[in-house]
Design an enzyme around this catalytic site. Structure first.
Site, short mmCIF file in Angstrom:
data_model
loop_
_atom_site.label_atom_id
_atom_site.label_comp_id
_atom_site.label_asym_id
_atom_site.label_seq_id
_atom_site.Cartn_x
_atom_site.Cartn_y
_atom_site.Cartn_z
N HIS A 315 -5.58 -10.10 4.92
CA HIS A 315 -4.27 -9.55 5.37
C HIS A 315 -3.55 -10.59 6.02
CE1 HIS A 315 -1.38 -6.65 7.35
NE2 HIS A 315 -1.64 -6.02 6.18
N ILE A 321 -1.92 -10.81 10.72
CA ILE A 321 -1.36 -9.55 11.37
C ILE A 321 -2.18 -8.75 11.13
CG2 ILE A 321 0.64 -8.13 11.48
CD1 ILE A 321 2.40 -10.50 10.22
N GLY A 324 -1.03 -2.33 10.24
CA GLY A 324 -0.37 -1.03 11.14
C GLY A 324 -1.24 0.09 10.93
N VAL A 325 -1.65 0.19 9.77
CA VAL A 325 -2.51 1.45 9.55
C VAL A 325 -3.72 1.39 10.46
CG1 VAL A 325 -1.71 2.07 7.20
CG2 VAL A 325 -3.65 0.51 7.35
N GLU A 329 -5.18 3.97 13.19
CA GLU A 329 -6.55 4.33 13.21
C GLU A 329 -7.26 4.32 14.61
OE1 GLU A 329 -10.43 5.54 12.22
OE2 GLU A 329 -8.23 5.95 11.05
#
Length: 412
Positions: A315, A321, A324-325, A329
């Site tokens: 990523h 970074i 965001g998911v 979570e």
């Protein structure tokens, strides 16, 4: 129009109660409940408001009252003579009792400054359990000359020197207020109106009554911090809007410092205990430790983000970074721990049902420490809903409203 002061148990704070509603509506005196109004301080709970609370709150603070319910049968508190004196008289006649609990204070621990044009408020640390205010009132040219007053807030000084000071307006403002439908029934005897030669059909109670009333307003507005503000404050031409901004800044500093203290203490659940509650395992276990748990209502946890996280390999590897998911979570996992504290949820796990109002404010990178917070919104036997926030160094990075289905946990 009627106001009734009722004793409240320790830790309750100041709460206004609209008793004229079908069901009494309670509104805590706190900056979070502030309603935007010109020239006054007002509170709201949904569509129900409490107007012009500052003079009442100033009387409560001046008499050193920590816990009280203020019950009223109207949306606005009585103006009286425009001072805090009517409230002081009523509270003193009722009597004040000492409670067996420590007083909660908001101590100014670092300089805080707010500006609005040539208006200014500065707060800095002072002596413990003491509030010192210096107010400089200077409108430049006009009928009201420059006034400076220093108040070291104590009960006797407040009652004698601050509480009687009345709200004032200038004669050119009268027509504007009446055009807005305000004060049509009032006369110059009822309101301190200042013309070119001084008060119109009235007289000052003190030569510097105007600056004293500005201090009265500031004392009342500071009560919106939810506790007694202690420190030193310098004010120059400030009004309600700037007072509110100072309260917001002071509460933000306090909350950040308290959060920092919680993070340094012994964890409520360490990683081993977290693993017993959650079914997740590496690399999907995203809660390192739970630092605080307030019953089944609020939880705070930590996720340390390191360069060794497996997702950084693919990523944005050149500029890593955190996805965001995965932040969401992590918030969902903390919510699962929070919901598991409910007695009827023993032996169940929280399974994600839906997400709403997900927002990402800034990227999370290696070296960041995610502070996760989950607030219970609605909890039933088979479902649960939380509102969650993730922060780094006190700055919001993500938030979401999350709904869960509570299902039976698989036996280990």
């Amino acid at each position: 129009m009627r106001v009734c002061f009722r004793p409240a148990p320790p830790g309750s704070g100041i709460t206004f109660v609209r008793a004229d509603q079908p069901y009494p509506i309670r509104v805590r005196a706190h900056i979070e409940n502030l309603a935007k109004r010109p020239r006054r301080s007002s509170l709201r709970n949904g569509t129900v408001s409490i107007e012009t609370v500052e003079h009442c709150l100033a009387a409560i603070r001046g008499l050193e009252i920590d816990n009280v319910d203020v019950e009223l049968d109207n949306q606005e508190l009585p103006a009286g003579d425009g001072s805090s004196q009517p409230y002081v008289d009523s509270l003193q006649s009722a009597g004040i009792e000492l409670q067996d609990a420590p007083r909660e204070t908001l101590d100014v621990t670092q300089p805080v400054r707010v500006l609005d044009g040539d208006c200014e408020l500065v707060a800095w640390p002072g002596e413990p359990e003491r509030l010192d205010i210096i107010y400089e009132l200077d409108y430049g040219a006009g009928p009201l000359k420059r006034q400076i007053y220093h108040c070291c807030l104590a009960q006797r000084e407040f009652v004698d020197d601050i509480a009687p000071a009345r709200t004032f307006i200038f004669d050119y403002e009268v027509a504007q207020l009446r055009a807005a439908g305000l004060g049509a029934h009032l006369t110059y005897k009822d309101v301190l109106v200042i013309g070119p030669d001084g008060p119109i059909e009235n007289e000052f109670r003190f030569p510097d009554e105007c600056v004293r009333h500005k201090i009265l307003d500031l004392i009342g507005d500071l009560m919106l911090a939810g506790s007694f503000v202690c420190g030193k404050i310098y004010a120059r031409r400030s009004g309600h809007h700037l007072n509110h901004e100072l309260v917001r800044r002071l509460t933000e500093v306090r909350d950040t410092e308290q959060a920092g203290q919680r993070l340094k203490g012994e964890p409520k659940f360490d990683i081993r205990q977290v693993s017993r509650i959650l079914p997740h395992r590496y690399p999907m276990l995203l809660v390192d430790r739970v630092v605080s748990m307030e019953a089944d209502q609020h939880a705070v946890a930590i996720k340390n983000v390191t360069i060794n996280e497996p997702f950084f390999e693919g990523h944005y590897p050149r500029q890593p970074i955190m996805p965001g998911v995965l932040i969401i979570e992590a918030l969902a996992q903390l919510s699962g721990i929070l919901l598991s504290q409910k007695l009827e949820h023993t032996g169940k796990v929280a399974m994600l049902l839906s997400l709403d109002k997900c927002k990402f404010r800034r990227p999370v990178v290696p070296g960041d420490q995610l502070v996760l917070e989950a607030h219970a919104v609605r909890v039933k036997s088979r479902t649960g809903q939380t509102f969650c926030e993730a922060k780094v160094n006190g700055e919001l990075v993500a938030e979401a409203s999350i709904r869960f289905m509570m299902v039976d946990a698989d036996p280990i």
